[in-house]
Design an enzyme around this catalytic site. Structure first.
Site, PDB file in Angstrom:
ATOM      1  N   GLU A  22      15.391 -18.951 -80.069  1.00  9.72           N
ATOM      2  CA  GLU A  22      13.961 -18.689 -80.190  1.00  9.72           C
ATOM      3  C   GLU A  22      13.788 -17.857 -81.458  1.00  9.72           C
ATOM      4  O   GLU A  22      14.469 -16.834 -81.618  1.00  9.72           O
ATOM      5  CB  GLU A  22      13.475 -17.901 -78.963  1.00  9.72           C
ATOM      6  CG  GLU A  22      11.975 -17.761 -78.958  1.00  9.72           C
ATOM      7  CD  GLU A  22      11.435 -16.971 -77.766  1.00  9.72           C
ATOM      8  OE1 GLU A  22      12.188 -16.719 -76.805  1.00  9.72           O
ATOM      9  OE2 GLU A  22      10.259 -16.603 -77.847  1.00  9.72           O
ATOM     10  N   ARG A 249      27.390 -15.336 -70.594  1.00  9.41           N
ATOM     11  CA  ARG A 249      27.085 -14.799 -71.918  1.00  9.41           C
ATOM     12  C   ARG A 249      28.165 -13.815 -72.346  1.00  9.41           C
ATOM     13  O   ARG A 249      28.888 -13.267 -71.530  1.00  9.41           O
ATOM     14  CB  ARG A 249      25.683 -14.205 -72.004  1.00  9.41           C
ATOM     15  CG  ARG A 249      25.323 -13.090 -71.116  1.00  9.41           C
ATOM     16  CD  ARG A 249      23.936 -12.490 -71.502  1.00  9.41           C
ATOM     17  NE  ARG A 249      22.830 -13.440 -71.502  1.00  9.41           N
ATOM     18  CZ  ARG A 249      21.934 -13.556 -72.507  1.00  9.41           C
ATOM     19  NH1 ARG A 249      22.022 -12.793 -73.566  1.00  9.41           N
ATOM     20  NH2 ARG A 249      20.953 -14.410 -72.428  1.00  9.41           N
ATOM     21  N   LYS A 259      17.778  -8.505 -77.544  1.00  5.74           N
ATOM     22  CA  LYS A 259      16.907  -8.488 -78.721  1.00  5.74           C
ATOM     23  C   LYS A 259      15.931  -7.323 -78.659  1.00  5.74           C
ATOM     24  O   LYS A 259      15.619  -6.714 -79.684  1.00  5.74           O
ATOM     25  CB  LYS A 259      16.098  -9.788 -78.783  1.00  5.74           C
ATOM     26  CG  LYS A 259      16.853 -10.955 -79.352  1.00  5.74           C
ATOM     27  CD  LYS A 259      15.926 -12.168 -79.418  1.00  5.74           C
ATOM     28  CE  LYS A 259      16.718 -13.441 -79.613  1.00  5.74           C
ATOM     29  NZ  LYS A 259      15.920 -14.616 -79.283  1.00  5.74           N
TER      30      LYS A 259
HETATM   31  P1  ATP Z   1      15.997 -13.287 -75.190  1.00  6.45           P
HETATM   32  O1  ATP Z   1      16.468 -13.466 -73.774  1.00  6.45           O
HETATM   33  O2  ATP Z   1      15.741 -11.877 -75.610  1.00  6.45           O
HETATM   34  O3  ATP Z   1      14.985 -14.292 -75.631  1.00  6.45           O
HETATM   35  P2  ATP Z   1      18.270 -14.733 -76.078  1.00  6.45           P
HETATM   36  O4  ATP Z   1      19.447 -13.993 -76.552  1.00  6.45           O
HETATM   37  O5  ATP Z   1      18.334 -15.546 -74.861  1.00  6.45           O
HETATM   38  O6  ATP Z   1      17.231 -13.630 -76.059  1.00  6.45           O
HETATM   39  P3  ATP Z   1      17.674 -17.095 -77.623  1.00  6.45           P
HETATM   40  O7  ATP Z   1      17.182 -17.157 -79.006  1.00  6.45           O
HETATM   41  O8  ATP Z   1      16.898 -17.783 -76.571  1.00  6.45           O
HETATM   42  O9  ATP Z   1      17.740 -15.590 -77.281  1.00  6.45           O
HETATM   43  O10 ATP Z   1      19.191 -17.560 -77.581  1.00  6.45           O
HETATM   44  C1  ATP Z   1      19.624 -18.769 -78.132  1.00  6.45           C
HETATM   45  C2  ATP Z   1      20.818 -19.272 -77.382  1.00  6.45           C
HETATM   46  O11 ATP Z   1      21.882 -18.338 -77.443  1.00  6.45           O
HETATM   47  C3  ATP Z   1      20.504 -19.499 -75.921  1.00  6.45           C
HETATM   48  O12 ATP Z   1      21.065 -20.733 -75.532  1.00  6.45           O
HETATM   49  C4  ATP Z   1      21.162 -18.351 -75.247  1.00  6.45           C
HETATM   50  O13 ATP Z   1      21.544 -18.687 -73.947  1.00  6.45           O
HETATM   51  C5  ATP Z   1      22.365 -18.069 -76.152  1.00  6.45           C
HETATM   52  N1  ATP Z   1      22.779 -16.675 -76.040  1.00  6.45           N
HETATM   53  C6  ATP Z   1      22.012 -15.588 -76.188  1.00  6.45           C
HETATM   54  N2  ATP Z   1      22.713 -14.459 -75.994  1.00  6.45           N
HETATM   55  C7  ATP Z   1      23.971 -14.837 -75.712  1.00  6.45           C
HETATM   56  C8  ATP Z   1      25.193 -14.142 -75.408  1.00  6.45           C
HETATM   57  N3  ATP Z   1      25.229 -12.810 -75.341  1.00  6.45           N
HETATM   58  N4  ATP Z   1      26.299 -14.876 -75.177  1.00  6.45           N
HETATM   59  C9  ATP Z   1      26.262 -16.208 -75.250  1.00  6.45           C
HETATM   60  N5  ATP Z   1      25.168 -16.927 -75.527  1.00  6.45           N
HETATM   61  C10 ATP Z   1      24.027 -16.262 -75.755  1.00  6.45           C
HETATM   62 MG    MG Z   2      16.364 -16.950 -74.462  1.00  8.99          MG
END
Ligand code: ATP
Ligand code: MG
Length: 546
Positions: A22, A249, A259
Site C-alpha cells: 500500500e 511476518r 508503519k
Molecule cells: P499496514 O498493516 O501498516 O498497512 P503492511 O506492512 O501490511 O502495513 P503493506 O504495504 O500492506 O503494509 O504490505 C505489503 C506486503 O508486505 C503485504 O503483503 C504484507 O503482508 C507484507 N508485509 C508487511 N509487513 C511484513 C513483515 N513484517 N513480514 C513479512 N511480510 C510483510
Molecule cells: Mg497491509
C-alpha cells in the site's frame, strides 16, 4: 504448495505471484521478506512471474512519493517486475462492475445504518450479529443507491455497500463485510473521479484474479479473511480463482516495524528521517551500508513459516558481515586519534608500503599506504597501565604496525596542566619491515595506523540499536520509552588513509580491526562522512551482559 499445485495443474502451468504494497509508507525489512518470497517463488519455477501491485484503495494516506520510493527499493533489492507494475486503482471501474453484478445477484446491498450501529449489529466473537433493517432492500433500490453513492450525491458515512453473507457466521469477517465506502477525497491517481472506494477485502481478491495471480501470498493476519477472499471470487464468478496462502511476518528484535510507529519516530524527530541509518526501512539500511545481497540471503535463511516468531537482529548483521567480508576493501582508519612520533625515523622520509585489499579475495589486489615519521593510532590501542592480557601499545612493549614495522613506546608526553596524553614517542626497528623477510621476530599485537601528513580527515557515525530492549514494540509499554540514548555517536577529526580520498557515496570498506563502514550521502568533496554499517564482532551482547 506451489509445486504441488503445478503438479495437479490447479493453477495452470505458470506460477504468478505479486507483491502488493500500500503506498502509504516506506518499505522496511519485513516487506523485504515478502518481496523475496513473492519474486523468489516466481523465479524458482520455470516461466514464473511476479507483479508489483500498488494496493491504493485508501486515498487518504497514500501518495506518489511513496509509489516512487517503493519502486526504487524493490529494484535496489534486486527484483524486476518488468512491464507489470499495476495499481488497484486501475481496476476501479471493473471493481464497480463486479459490485453491480453482486447487487443484481442479490449478494450485496446498500446499508444505511450509521457506523456505530453497523458495529453494534456485527455482534462479538461469542455472539452472533443482527441483520440490518436495510438488508432486504430490493435490487432496484440497491442499484439506484449505489449509483447515487458513486455520483457523489451522498455524505460520507450515509451508506455503505455490504456483501450479503451471514450475520450469524462464527467468522466475524463473514458477517456482511463492507465492500465500498463513500469517501469524498481525491485519489493520487484517479483524482476526483470517484466518491466511493472499495475495501481491501473486496479489491484484493479481484485485483489478484484480474492479473491472473495463481498464488496470493500474504501475512498470517489475513488467515481469517481467506473465506471472504474465496467468497468474493466465487460469487463474482471470475475466470481465475487465485489462491490465498498465508505466511508468518518477519519480526526483528531491537526495532519496530509497524508503519504507524515508524511514522511517529520520523514525525516526532526521534530519527533524522525515513532513511535514518538506524531504521529498519530499506532506505535506512541502504544508507547504513547494508548490501541488498545480504538482506536477500537473510530472508532466504529465515524461510517461511506458519507461526509468528521474532528473529534476532544479530542474525541479519551476521549476513551483512559475511557478505562484506567477501567483498569490502580493507583500509586503515583511526577514529579516535593519538599522535605517535617515531623518533628514530628520518624526518621527511616517506615509504610506500604494500597493503592487501582483501585477504579473502586475492583478485582485489594490493595498494600502497604511505608511512612516515608522524602517525596516528587509535587511543584505545594504547594503555599506560595495562592489564597483563593487553598486547597492544604500552610503555616499553613492542607492537607491530600493520603492513609496517615493529615499534616500541619509549615516552608518553602529557599536557603539563591537564595531565592528558598528547603524544607518544616510539622507536622503530628497521629490520622488521612487513613482508621483507628480514625479521622472524614475533610480537603479540598488531595495530592499525595512518600517516599524519597523508591522512584524510573524516567524520564517522557510529550506530547501535535504535532500541535498547529486544521487544520495544510489545503493546504493554510505549516503545518510545526504550529508545537507546546511545544509538548514534558522531565522531569528527577521524583520519582515514589517503586511498579513500574521493570515495563515492555508498562505497563500502572494512576499517581494519573495527568494522564495515560506508560513505554517507552527507559527504561532500570537502569532507568524507562514513557510517558504521556493522562492527566486526558483536560487541553489543557483551555490553548487555555486563
Ligand atoms: P499496514 O498493516 O501498516 O498497512 P503492511 O506492512 O501490511 O502495513 P503493506 O504495504 O500492506 O503494509 O504490505 C505489503 C506486503 O508486505 C503485504 O503483503 C504484507 O503482508 C507484507 N508485509 C508487511 N509487513 C511484513 C513483515 N513484517 N513480514 C513479512 N511480510 C510483510
Ligand atoms: Mg497491509
Amino acid at each position: 504448495m506451489v509445486a504441488r499445485d503445478l503438479e495437479t495443474q490447479t493453477c495452470g502451468r505458470v506460477v504468478h505471484t505479486r507483491f502488493p504494497p500500500e503506498p502509504n509508507g516506506y518499505l522496511h525489512v519485513g516487506h523485504a521478506k515478502s518481496i523475496c518470497l513473492n519474486f523468489g517463488i516466481a523465479q524458482e519455477f520455470s516461466g514464473g512471474l511476479c507483479n508489483l501491485r500498488f494496493d491504493d484503495t485508501n486515498p487518504t494516506k497514500e501518495n506518489v512519493e511513496y509509489v516512487e520510493s517503493i519502486q526504487e527499493d524493490v529494484r535496489w533489492l534486486g527484483f524486476d517486475w518488468e512491464d507489470r507494475c499495476f495499481f488497484a486503482s486501475d481496476y476501479f471501474e471493473r471493481l464497480y462492475e463486479y459490485a453491480v453484478f453482486l447487487i443484481k445477484k442479490g449478494k450485496a446491498y446498500v446499508d444505511s445504518l450509521n457506523a456505530d450501529d453497523v458495529r453494534a449489529y456485527r455482534g462479538t466473537l461469542t455472539e452472533p450479529g443482527k441483520e440490518s433493517p436495510y438488508r432486504t432492500r430490493s435490487v432496484e433500490e440497491n442499484l439506484h443507491l449505489f449509483a447515487t453513492m458513486r455520483a457523489g450525491d451522498c455524505e460520507e458515512g450515509a451508506h455503505v455497500l455490504r456483501a450479503k453473507i451471514d450475520m450469524a457466521s462464527p467468522n466475524v469477517n463473514m458477517r456482511d463485510p463492507t465492500l465500498y465506502r463513500i469517501r469524498r477525497v481525491a485519489h493520487h491517481r484517479t483524482g476526483t473521479a470517484w466518491n466511493i472506494y472499495p475495501t481491501y477485502d473486496f479489491a484484493h481478491p479481484l485485483s489478484d484474479s484480474l492479473e491472473g495471480i495463481t498464488h496470493s501470498l500474504c501475512t498470517l493476519e489475513f488467515e481469517d479473511h481467506r473465506p471472504l477472499y474465496d467468497w468474493v471470487l466465487t460469487e463474482c464468478e471470475v475466470a481465475c480463482h487465485s489462491q490465498q496462502i498465508e505466511f508468518a511476518r518477519l519480526n526483528l528484535t531491537h526495532t519496530v516495524m509497524s508503519k504507524r510507529k515508524l511514522l511517529a519516530l520520523v514525525e516526532e524527530g526521534h530519527v533524522w528521517g525515513w532513511n535514518d541509518p538506524r531504521l529498519p526501512t530499506l532506505m535506512g539500511l541502504r544508507r547504513r551500508g547494508y548490501p541488498p545481497e545480504a538482506i536477500r540471503r537473510f530472508c532466504e535463511h529465515v524461510g517461511v513459516a506458519k507461526r509468528d516468531s521474532v528473529v534476532e537482529m544479530r542474525l541479519l548483521e551476521h549476513f551483512v558481515r559475511e557478505d562484506l567480508n567477501a567483498r569490502a576493501q580493507r583500509v586503515m582508519a583511526v577514529l579516535r586519534p593519538l599522535r605517535v612520533v617515531i623518533t628514530n625515523y628520518p624526518e621527511g622520509q616517506v615509504e610506500e608500503l604494500q597493503a592487501v585489499n582483501n585477504p579473502e579475495d586475492p583478485t582485489m589486489g594490493t595498494r600502497t599506504v604511505p608511512f612516515s615519521r608522524v602517525l596516528y593510532v587509535e587511543q584505545d590501542d594504547f594503555r599506560e597501565n595495562p592489564h597483563k592480557k593487553y598486547f597492544r601499545l604500552t610503555p616499553g612493549q613492542e607492537v607491530r604496525l600493520r603492513y609496517a614495522y615493529i615499534v616500541r613506546c619509549v615516552a608518553v608526553i602529557k599536557d603539563e596542566h591537564t595531565g592528558e596524553i598528547v603524544e607518544l614517542h616510539c622507536t622503530y626497528d628497521p629490520e622488521t619491515k612487513s613482508g621483507s623477510g628480514l625479521s622472524t621476530r614475533k610480537v603479540k599485537g598488531t595495530i592499525h595506523w595512518v600517516s599524519a601528513a597523508h591522512a584524510v580527515e573524516a567524520d564517522v557515525r557510529v550506530f547501535d540499536h535504535l532500541f535498547s530492549v529486544p521487544d520495544p514494540g510489545n503493546d504493554k509499554d510505549d516503545y518510545r520509552n526504550f529508545l537507546n540514548p546511545n544509538s548514534f555517536i558522531g565522531l569528527s577529526g577521524c583520519y582515514v588513509e589517503p586511498a579513500l580520498q574521493g570515495a563515492v557515496i555508498g562505497r563500502r570498506f572494512q576499517f581494519e580491526r573495527q568494522g564495515y563502514f560506508c560513505v554517507d550521502s552527507d559527504s561532500t568533496s570537502q569532507r568524507l562522512v562514513f557510517n558504521r554499517t556493522v562492527a566486526l564482532r558483536d560487541s553489543w551482547s557483551k555490553i548487555e551482559k555486563r
